[in-house]
Motif scaffolding. Structure first.
Motif, PDB file in Angstrom:
ATOM      1  N   ILE A  85      15.719 -25.266 -12.375  1.00 11.28           N
ATOM      2  CA  ILE A  85      15.510 -26.759 -12.906  1.00 11.28           C
ATOM      3  C   ILE A  85      16.329 -27.036 -14.116  1.00 11.28           C
ATOM      4  CG2 ILE A  85      13.720 -28.407 -13.744  1.00 11.28           C
ATOM      5  CD1 ILE A  85      11.983 -27.233 -11.388  1.00 11.28           C
ATOM      6  N   GLN A  86      16.110 -26.172 -14.950  1.00 11.78           N
ATOM      7  CA  GLN A  86      16.685 -26.184 -16.632  1.00 11.78           C
ATOM      8  C   GLN A  86      18.280 -26.267 -16.315  1.00 11.78           C
ATOM      9  OE1 GLN A  86      16.403 -22.551 -18.957  1.00 11.78           O
ATOM     10  NE2 GLN A  86      16.983 -23.700 -20.882  1.00 11.78           N
ATOM     11  N   TYR A  87      18.702 -25.416 -15.356  1.00 10.17           N
ATOM     12  CA  TYR A  87      20.346 -25.794 -15.138  1.00 10.17           C
ATOM     13  C   TYR A  87      20.789 -26.892 -14.615  1.00 10.17           C
ATOM     14  CZ  TYR A  87      20.262 -20.308 -15.544  1.00 10.17           C
ATOM     15  OH  TYR A  87      20.247 -19.182 -16.000  1.00 10.17           O
ATOM     16  N   ALA A  88      19.924 -27.625 -13.714  1.00  7.12           N
ATOM     17  CA  ALA A  88      20.302 -28.696 -13.040  1.00  7.12           C
ATOM     18  C   ALA A  88      20.181 -29.771 -14.328  1.00  7.12           C
ATOM     19  CB  ALA A  88      19.440 -29.019 -12.127  1.00  7.12           C
ATOM     20  N   ASP A  89      19.150 -29.741 -14.920  1.00  2.00           N
ATOM     21  CA  ASP A  89      18.875 -30.704 -16.023  1.00  2.00           C
ATOM     22  C   ASP A  89      20.127 -30.624 -17.058  1.00  2.00           C
ATOM     23  OD1 ASP A  89      16.967 -32.560 -16.602  1.00  2.00           O
ATOM     24  OD2 ASP A  89      16.123 -31.144 -18.426  1.00  2.00           O
ATOM     25  N   SER A  90      20.341 -29.531 -17.399  1.00  4.84           N
ATOM     26  CA  SER A  90      21.539 -29.477 -18.370  1.00  4.84           C
ATOM     27  C   SER A  90      22.939 -30.044 -17.754  1.00  4.84           C
ATOM     28  CB  SER A  90      22.205 -28.069 -18.582  1.00  4.84           C
ATOM     29  OG  SER A  90      20.790 -27.358 -19.583  1.00  4.84           O
ATOM     30  N   ALA A  91      23.159 -29.679 -16.529  1.00  5.72           N
ATOM     31  CA  ALA A  91      24.200 -30.422 -15.779  1.00  5.72           C
ATOM     32  C   ALA A  91      24.247 -31.830 -15.764  1.00  5.72           C
ATOM     33  CB  ALA A  91      24.341 -30.046 -14.318  1.00  5.72           C
ATOM     34  N   MET A  92      22.958 -32.406 -15.542  1.00  5.54           N
ATOM     35  CA  MET A  92      22.610 -33.953 -15.555  1.00  5.54           C
ATOM     36  C   MET A  92      23.027 -34.621 -16.981  1.00  5.54           C
ATOM     37  SD  MET A  92      19.280 -36.031 -15.232  1.00  5.54           S
ATOM     38  CE  MET A  92      18.591 -35.396 -16.687  1.00  5.54           C
ATOM     39  N   TYR A  93      22.444 -33.718 -17.663  1.00  2.00           N
ATOM     40  CA  TYR A  93      22.869 -34.547 -19.444  1.00  2.00           C
ATOM     41  C   TYR A  93      24.223 -34.490 -19.459  1.00  2.00           C
ATOM     42  CZ  TYR A  93      17.895 -35.076 -20.292  1.00  2.00           C
ATOM     43  OH  TYR A  93      16.661 -35.497 -20.295  1.00  2.00           O
ATOM     44  N   HIS A  94      24.926 -33.305 -19.192  1.00  2.00           N
ATOM     45  CA  HIS A  94      26.340 -33.346 -19.264  1.00  2.00           C
ATOM     46  C   HIS A  94      27.068 -34.407 -18.624  1.00  2.00           C
ATOM     47  CE1 HIS A  94      30.583 -31.688 -18.917  1.00  2.00           C
ATOM     48  NE2 HIS A  94      30.304 -31.051 -20.250  1.00  2.00           N
ATOM     49  N   ALA A  95      26.795 -34.641 -17.375  1.00  2.00           N
ATOM     50  CA  ALA A  95      27.079 -35.874 -16.646  1.00  2.00           C
ATOM     51  C   ALA A  95      26.790 -37.063 -17.076  1.00  2.00           C
ATOM     52  CB  ALA A  95      26.655 -35.870 -15.305  1.00  2.00           C
ATOM     53  N   LYS A  96      25.521 -37.517 -17.881  1.00  2.00           N
ATOM     54  CA  LYS A  96      25.183 -38.590 -18.597  1.00  2.00           C
ATOM     55  C   LYS A  96      26.345 -38.792 -19.928  1.00  2.00           C
ATOM     56  CE  LYS A  96      20.700 -39.375 -17.380  1.00  2.00           C
ATOM     57  NZ  LYS A  96      19.277 -39.432 -18.228  1.00  2.00           N
ATOM     58  N   LYS A  97      26.508 -37.730 -20.700  1.00  2.00           N
ATOM     59  CA  LYS A  97      27.537 -37.537 -21.850  1.00  2.00           C
ATOM     60  C   LYS A  97      28.875 -38.122 -21.203  1.00  2.00           C
ATOM     61  CE  LYS A  97      25.164 -34.075 -24.691  1.00  2.00           C
ATOM     62  NZ  LYS A  97      25.397 -32.697 -25.317  1.00  2.00           N
ATOM     63  N   SER A  98      29.208 -37.686 -20.098  1.00  2.00           N
ATOM     64  CA  SER A  98      30.507 -37.880 -19.522  1.00  2.00           C
ATOM     65  C   SER A  98      30.685 -39.504 -19.164  1.00  2.00           C
ATOM     66  CB  SER A  98      30.965 -37.338 -18.478  1.00  2.00           C
ATOM     67  OG  SER A  98      30.953 -35.864 -18.765  1.00  2.00           O
ATOM     68  N   GLY A  99      29.641 -40.271 -19.720  1.00  2.00           N
ATOM     69  CA  GLY A  99      29.711 -41.699 -19.170  1.00  2.00           C
ATOM     70  C   GLY A  99      28.827 -42.373 -18.221  1.00  2.00           C
ATOM     71  N   GLY A 100      28.135 -41.079 -17.332  1.00  2.00           N
ATOM     72  CA  GLY A 100      27.309 -41.694 -16.395  1.00  2.00           C
ATOM     73  C   GLY A 100      27.704 -42.073 -15.058  1.00  2.00           C
ATOM     74  N   CYS A 101      27.171 -42.361 -14.040  1.00  2.00           N
ATOM     75  CA  CYS A 101      27.584 -42.800 -12.789  1.00  2.00           C
ATOM     76  C   CYS A 101      28.422 -41.831 -12.149  1.00  2.00           C
ATOM     77  CB  CYS A 101      28.445 -44.101 -12.623  1.00  2.00           C
ATOM     78  SG  CYS A 101      27.271 -45.445 -12.965  1.00  2.00           S
TER      79      CYS A 101
END
Length: 71
Positions: free
Chosen positions: A16-32
């Motif tokens: 879950i921590q890994y998926a969470d980190s990847a999600m926040y990285h995607a959000k930093k990239s502009g989302g969507c």
């Protein structure tokens, strides 16, 4: 979206921590978008955890001093 997978066993909490980190990285990239968890993200997490651990130990041992310097 954060995507994580592993060829070796990891605990559910780590997964879950890994998926969470990847999600926040995607959000930093502009989302969507989506992002896969990578080894460099793991290294960043470990570095952050080491800093937090070291700071907590320093506070517990009273080896940190705070100085205030007004402008």
């Amino acid at each position: 979206i954060g995507v994580a997978f592993s060829k070796t066993y990891i605990t559910p909490d780590e997964f879950i921590q890994y998926a969470d980190s990847a999600m926040y990285h995607a959000k930093k990239s502009g989302g969507c978008t989506y992002c896969f968890f990578t080894k460099s993200m793991q290294e960043d997490i470990q570095c952050h955890l080491n800093i937090v651990s070291d700071l907590r130990a320093a506070l517990k041992n009273s080896s940190v001093r705070l100085y205030y310097q007004p402008y």
